[in-house]
Design a protein around this motif. Structure first.
Motif, PDB file in Angstrom:
ATOM      1  N   SER A  96       0.837  -1.206   0.000  1.00 23.02           N
ATOM      2  CA  SER A  96       0.000   0.000   0.000  1.00 23.02           C
ATOM      3  C   SER A  96       0.869   1.253   0.000  1.00 23.02           C
ATOM      4  CB  SER A  96      -0.992  -0.013   1.163  1.00 23.02           C
ATOM      5  OG  SER A  96      -0.322  -0.042   2.378  1.00 23.02           O
TER       6      SER A  96
ATOM      7  N   SER B  17       1.986   1.696  -3.721  1.00 25.81           N
ATOM      8  CA  SER B  17       0.946   2.198  -4.622  1.00 25.81           C
ATOM      9  C   SER B  17       0.646   3.666  -4.326  1.00 25.81           C
ATOM     10  CB  SER B  17      -0.305   1.334  -4.537  1.00 25.81           C
ATOM     11  OG  SER B  17      -1.088   1.706  -3.442  1.00 25.81           O
TER      12      SER B  17
ATOM     13  N   ARG C 146       3.549   5.757  -5.659  1.00 33.06           N
ATOM     14  CA  ARG C 146       3.543   5.771  -7.119  1.00 33.06           C
ATOM     15  C   ARG C 146       2.499   6.763  -7.634  1.00 33.06           C
ATOM     16  NH1 ARG C 146       4.186  -0.079  -8.933  1.00 33.06           N
ATOM     17  NH2 ARG C 146       6.318   0.228  -8.228  1.00 33.06           N
ATOM     18  N   GLN C 147       1.373   6.818  -6.933  1.00 35.60           N
ATOM     19  CA  GLN C 147       0.327   7.767  -7.315  1.00 35.60           C
ATOM     20  C   GLN C 147       0.841   9.205  -7.249  1.00 35.60           C
ATOM     21  OE1 GLN C 147      -2.999   6.511  -4.862  1.00 35.60           O
ATOM     22  NE2 GLN C 147      -4.390   7.315  -6.404  1.00 35.60           N
TER      23      GLN C 147
END
Lengths: 238, 43, 146
Positions: B28, B31, B34-35
């Motif tokens: 988590s 991700s 990366r966002q």
């Protein structure tokens, strides 16, 4: 302290620190548990089942230490309105709950071959179960508060008040008659009733799990900071 | 039951719990970070 | 006073108040939350009659006697006081049930003062050591953590 208040500066330290703590912790855990399983002696009274100590005790310490950290962060959040403190408190809750649960489960699996029972409602076992419930309540409360756009202040107060259970767990075996045995290791008095051949793998295992716990908290804090950034940017562009 | 049944069960559950928790936290975090990078590149 | 100092002051006050309340509650719960009665407690407060209770202590050295039927055992539970409780139990005991080791028994007191147990649990102490060190139990106790 104040230098860490800045999220950018925090990230600068947290990014390289996360893999160091994570891999370092994993290495210590694997080494200590291998020694615990295959090298450490069996106990004069309990026999082989004593090996459960190498996972049970670190889990107990981290379950309790987790709430202590959560309470300190909550205190800093309430007094200094420290934005990172709120994120830290939230990041501790889930790993704290997992280790409290592991402590209860491994303790139960240790109780059967030694005491002759999986569970008894004595003061130590009951107060540790309450700690797990407190973690679950904190997580639910914090989620609900944030969904309504709050800053998590109610959760912080709950985190602070719940800390009262920590000394109760600690002193339960001295204050009440319990099935659970008394304290074996006291860091305050620097004494232990665990033989050196069992004590050192236990301490290495506890150190390893603590490092891993630190890495998990850092990962969860970084995730929370990143999510905040994304939300702030989406708001600006919409 | 032999003591080893209890020992192995407690070690296995501890491994499952810690590995699962670490993996989930790591995934988590990746991700989410990366966002942030994607948003930065899109500008 | 700056708002920061005010918050700090209020919070510390609140923590002290909660701590006081819990200490009071704990001292009130001292007896109720006891998991078992030790021989000294029974001697002081009398044997509770007509209800299931737990008693606990050490199994006195040389006191375990197996009855002729092969499944009923009698033993004596002691603590640090001069008082003891005589216990009778019919069934299988845990592996760790030994003389000079801890025990917790659940059951009822008879009029005669004999405690008839329907469940026996073993309670071990806070010492952990390899078998060969057993003989030196006394010396081992205060080993330093360093």
């Amino acid at each position: 302290m104040q230098t860490l208040a800045n999220p950018a500066r925090f990230l600068k330290i947290a990014r390289p620190l996360t893999p160091v703590l994570g891999w370092g912790g994993a290495l210590l855990i694997v080494g200590a548990l291998a020694v615990g399983l295959f090298v450490a002696p069996r106990d004069y009274l309990q026999g082989e089942s004593v090996r459960i100590i190498y996972v049970h005790v670190p889990a107990a310490w981290l379950g309790m230490g987790g709430w202590t950290g959560l309470a300190i962060a909550s205190f800093m959040q309430l007094v200094w309105r420290h934005p990172l403190a709120a994120i830290a408190a939230r990041a501790i809750a889930v790993p704290g709950a997992v280790f409290a649960a592991l402590c209860l489960v491994t303790g139960s699996l240790w109780g059967k071959p030694t005491w002759g029972t999986y569970w008894q409602w004595d003061a130590r076992l009951t107060s540790m179960l309450i700690l797990l419930f407190l973690y679950i309540a904190y997580i639910a409360l914090d989620d609900a508060e944030r969904e309504r756009g709050g800053e998590g202040r109610i959760a912080a107060i709950f985190g602070l008040v719940g800390a009262i259970n920590i000394p109760i767990i600690h002193y339960s075996v001295e204050y009440w008659n319990t099935l659970h045995q008394g304290q074996s290791i006291s860091f305050l008095r620097a004494s232990s009733t665990v033989d050196a051949s069992m004590l050192w793998p236990l301490l290495v295992s506890a150190a390893g799990f603590s490092l891993l716990f630190g890495a998990i908290v850092l990962m969860r804090m970084r995730a929370a900071l990143a999510r905040q950034k994304v939300e702030a940017r989406l708001r600006r562009y919409s | 039951m032999s003591h080893w049944t209890f020992i192995l069960a407690s070690y296995a559950l501890t491994a499952l719990g810690t590995v699962g928790l670490t993996w989930w936290s790591w995934a988590s975090m990746r991700s989410a970070e990366r966002q942030v990078e994607d948003l930065r590149n899109d500008r | 006073m700056k708002p920061k100092t005010q918050r700090l002051f209020l919070l510390v006050l609140a923590i002290v108040a909660v701590l006081g309340a819990v200490l009071l509650a704990m001292s009130a719960l001292k007896d109720q939350a006891a998991y078992f009665y030790a021989p000294a407690d029974v001697a002081r407060e009398g044997a509770p009659q007509g209800r299931n209770v737990r008693i606990g202590g050490m199994v006195r050295q040389g006191s375990i006697r197996r009855n002729a039927d092969g499944v009923t055992i009698d033993f004596v539970v002691r603590d640090d006081s001069p008082h003891v409780i005589n216990v009778r139990y019919r069934g299988i005991v845990p592996d760790l049930f030994r003389e000079e080791s801890g025990v917790v028994a659940e059951g009822r007191f008879q009029e005669s003062g004999l405690f008839v147990a329907d469940e026996i649990l073993a309670k071990h102490d806070e010492n952990y050591m390899p078998p060969q060190l057993d003989v030196k139990k006394g010396e081992h106790k205060s080993e330093s953590l360093k």
